[in-house]
Structures are given as structure tokens and as C-alpha cells.
Design a protein around this motif. Structure first.
Motif, PDB file in Angstrom:
ATOM      1  N   SER A 133       0.816  -1.216   0.000  1.00 31.24           N
ATOM      2  CA  SER A 133       0.000   0.000   0.000  1.00 31.24           C
ATOM      3  C   SER A 133       0.850   1.267   0.000  1.00 31.24           C
ATOM      4  CB  SER A 133      -0.943   0.004   1.204  1.00 31.24           C
ATOM      5  OG  SER A 133      -0.242  -0.218   2.405  1.00 31.24           O
ATOM      6  N   SER A 134       2.152   1.150   0.272  1.00 31.49           N
ATOM      7  CA  SER A 134       3.047   2.304   0.175  1.00 31.49           C
ATOM      8  C   SER A 134       3.343   2.673  -1.272  1.00 31.49           C
ATOM      9  CB  SER A 134       4.370   2.021   0.902  1.00 31.49           C
ATOM     10  OG  SER A 134       4.173   1.827   2.282  1.00 31.49           O
ATOM     11  N   PRO A 151       0.954   3.408  -3.927  1.00 31.58           N
ATOM     12  CA  PRO A 151      -0.429   3.595  -4.380  1.00 31.58           C
ATOM     13  C   PRO A 151      -0.590   3.668  -5.889  1.00 31.58           C
ATOM     14  CG  PRO A 151       0.444   5.624  -3.417  1.00 31.58           C
ATOM     15  CD  PRO A 151       1.422   4.544  -3.104  1.00 31.58           C
ATOM     16  N   ASP A 152       0.419   4.197  -6.586  1.00 29.70           N
ATOM     17  CA  ASP A 152       0.323   4.261  -8.045  1.00 29.70           C
ATOM     18  C   ASP A 152       0.264   2.862  -8.639  1.00 29.70           C
ATOM     19  OD1 ASP A 152       0.372   6.991  -7.951  1.00 29.70           O
ATOM     20  OD2 ASP A 152       2.500   7.180  -8.453  1.00 29.70           O
ATOM     21  N   VAL A 182      -0.876   0.146  -7.087  1.00 29.94           N
ATOM     22  CA  VAL A 182      -2.183  -0.411  -6.750  1.00 29.94           C
ATOM     23  C   VAL A 182      -3.236   0.094  -7.732  1.00 29.94           C
ATOM     24  CG1 VAL A 182      -3.995  -0.531  -4.995  1.00 29.94           C
ATOM     25  CG2 VAL A 182      -1.585  -0.667  -4.313  1.00 29.94           C
ATOM     26  N   ARG A 183      -3.230   1.395  -8.009  1.00 27.18           N
ATOM     27  CA  ARG A 183      -4.216   1.960  -8.942  1.00 27.18           C
ATOM     28  C   ARG A 183      -4.040   1.392 -10.343  1.00 27.18           C
ATOM     29  NH1 ARG A 183      -3.334   6.704  -5.806  1.00 27.18           N
ATOM     30  NH2 ARG A 183      -1.670   7.401  -7.222  1.00 27.18           N
ATOM     31  N   GLN A 222      -5.602  -2.081 -10.368  1.00 26.46           N
ATOM     32  CA  GLN A 222      -7.050  -2.004 -10.237  1.00 26.46           C
ATOM     33  C   GLN A 222      -7.718  -1.514 -11.513  1.00 26.46           C
ATOM     34  OE1 GLN A 222      -7.225   0.548  -6.779  1.00 26.46           O
ATOM     35  NE2 GLN A 222      -7.530  -1.175  -5.364  1.00 26.46           N
ATOM     36  N   TYR A 270      -1.253  -6.223  -0.644  1.00 24.38           N
ATOM     37  CA  TYR A 270      -2.238  -6.305  -1.733  1.00 24.38           C
ATOM     38  C   TYR A 270      -1.839  -7.489  -2.614  1.00 24.38           C
ATOM     39  CZ  TYR A 270      -4.707  -1.816  -1.209  1.00 24.38           C
ATOM     40  OH  TYR A 270      -5.494  -0.767  -0.769  1.00 24.38           O
TER      41      TYR A 270
END
Length: 292
Positions: A258-259, A261-262, A264-265, A268, A286
């Protein structure tokens, strides 16, 4: 749609850059030849460079490049030799005089750059703006190559990636504690390792780790900070999916933190589905899967 004021600002920049860099001077940096031949001379590596490599790198017309090379050869700065491994190709090599001239160009260019920086009111802002312009201009010059994961360019990318994780994770990052892929799992026919290059400089990477578990994993996706914002991460991911299909792999998995975030996005938004933890790596929180 761009307004006329924005277009005028771009053209003003072009004029200033052309004037300040001496692009139109008949004696670039005072060495007696225009910018074109000087750039060709600068493009010759110490071990020699194939003519077609120089032409691709500088995006020069074949006839124009031949004229520049003949001029440099007439000056005694380069020789054109037949490639012993392919007699259809020619290799450009520097003479001793050519090496001296190339070194003088490098010194003069360094001095010119230092003088420009000395005039800057905000050196950091100027360099950041230059990096942004360079990225924009070179966006179409980024290439992806399948590379051995132990090649120096791959290792350089991975070391930069590990250093960034160590800085961004609250716990730091120790690669020996993570599920570091074995190099053999990222070589064909089990997997692949891709490196992104801009003008032969490595600026990103991603690994496809083969396994015997019914899926392969995407590992070590990284893009150099000065190449971000150009869609390179997605391009690397798309190329990884292409490589997986070529190897007959139909299911991919990956993990991230989660550190980041780019990252993760990105997952997704590109068809990856969240799933429960599937490994014992201490760093990710994640987990994703994608069926090809």
C-alpha cells in the motif's frame, strides 16, 4: 485543443534553445564543423559503432549520414570498416585524432552546460524542467528488450528498485527477506525479464516469474523517477502479458504494498482482480490475479 498562446510559448522555447545550443552555427562550439557532423562524431563509441545504429539513434537520413561520415573520414577523425561478422554492415571507429576531438567536444559541452547552470536563479527548478522536456521529447524513443535478469542493466534497475522500496516502506526493505525470484524462473521458457531503455539507458524493468503452481507471477515492476508519467509502467505490464501468452501462461498473479499507491491503482484499473494472500512474503499487503 491547444490555444495560440501555448503554441507561441513552445515556439519561443524552440528559438531560445536553438540559439543557445548553437544548433545553427557553422562552427559548433568553435570546432570548425556544424552540429550535424559533431553529433555523429559524439555518437561513436570507444569500441566502434555500426553505421545503422548511429542512423537510428540520431534519426538521420541515410544519404545525409553518409555525407557526414565521409567528411569526418576526410578529416582523419573516423574510419569505416567492414563488420567481420556481417560483411553487409560497416563499423565506424574513431582514430586517435577523432578520440581527441571527441574529448574536446565533451569538455566544451560540459563547460557550456556549467555556464547555463550558473545563470539559473533556481537551479533545481531548471533541471526539473529540463528532465520533463527530455522525457516528453524522448517518449517515442523508449524501447523494451527482453534481457537476462543478471545482465548489468537489469541488475542496475533492480538495485534502484530495492533502494526505493527501502526508502518508502516504514519497515525498510531487505531483499533477502522477500520472495526474491530465482533468475532461472525469469528466463525463457519459464519466464522473461524486460528492461525499458531510453537512448540505451535502462529506465525501467519488470519480471515474469514462471512456476509450477498453475500461474506465473509478475515481479519487480519499476520505472525510473525521471521516466514516470509517460505510461511506461502500463506498457511494461502489457508487454509482460504478451510474453506470458507466448509462453502459454494463462494466469498471472502479483503482490504489492500500500506504500506504492500508483502501482495499486494501475492494477485495479487494468483488469486485475484482488484476491487473498497467496504467499508468505512479509512485505506485500495487496494481492491480485489476472486471467489472460
Amino acid at each position: 485543443m491547444h490555444n495560440s498562446a501555448d503554441i507561441a510559448r513552445v515556439r519561443r522555447f524552440y528559438r531560445a534553445a536553438t540559439r543557445d545550443t548553437g544548433a545553427l552555427d557553422q562552427s559548433f562550439l568553435g570546432r570548425g564543423r556544424p552540429l550535424g557532423p559533431a553529433r555523429v562524431l559524439h555518437s561513436v563509441a570507444p569500441e566502434g559503432t555500426p553505421v545503422d545504429t548511429i542512423r537510428t539513434y540520431l534519426d538521420l537520413d541515410k544519404t545525409l549520414l553518409s555525407r557526414f561520415l565521409r567528411g569526418l573520414a576526410d578529416e582523419g577523425l573516423v574510419t569505416l570498416d567492414t563488420d567481420p561478422d556481417d560483411r553487409r554492415r560497416r563499423i565506424v571507429r574513431l582514430t586517435d585524432t577523432g578520440r581527441t576531438e571527441q574529448a574536446l567536444y565533451n569538455k566544451l559541452s560540459d563547460d557550456h552546460a556549467a555556464a547555463l547552470l550558473s545563470r539559473a536563479k533556481d537551479r533545481t527548478a531548471l533541471l526539473a524542467a529540463m528532465d520533463l522536456i527530455t522525457m516528453t521529447l524522448n517518449q517515442t524513443r523508449i524501447t523494451l528488450r527482453e534481457t537476462d535478469p543478471q545482465h548489468p542493466d537489469a541488475v542496475a534497475c533492480l538495485e534502484a528498485y530495492y533502494a526505493e522500496l527501502a526508502a518508502r516502506f516504514e519497515t525498510g526493505f531487505d531483499v533477502s527477506l522477500s520472495r526474491d525470484p530465482d533468475a532461472a524462473d525469469m528466463r525463457s521458457p519459464r519466464g522473461a525479464f524486460l528492461v525499458a531503455y531510453r537512448d540505451d539507458a535502462p529506465i525501467g524493468c519488470v519480471g515474469l516469474k514462471g512456476s509450477d503452481k498453475g500461474y506465473a507471477e509478475v515481479k519487480r515492476l519499476w520505472v525510473s523517477p525521471d521516466a514516470r508519467g509517460l505510461g511506461l509502467a502500463k506498457r511494461l505490464m502489457d508487454a509482460t502479458e504478451t510474453a506470458a501468452r507466448a509462453l502459454g501462461i494463462v494466469t498471472l498473479r502479483l503482490d504489492t504494498n500500500s506504500s506504492l499507491p500508483d502501482a495499486v491503482r494501475l492494477y485495479q484499473s487494468t483488469g486485475w482482480t484482488a484476491l487473498d494472500r497467496f504467499n508468505d512474503d512479509p512485505y506485500p499487503d495487496y494481492f491480485f490475479e489476472k486471467h489472460l
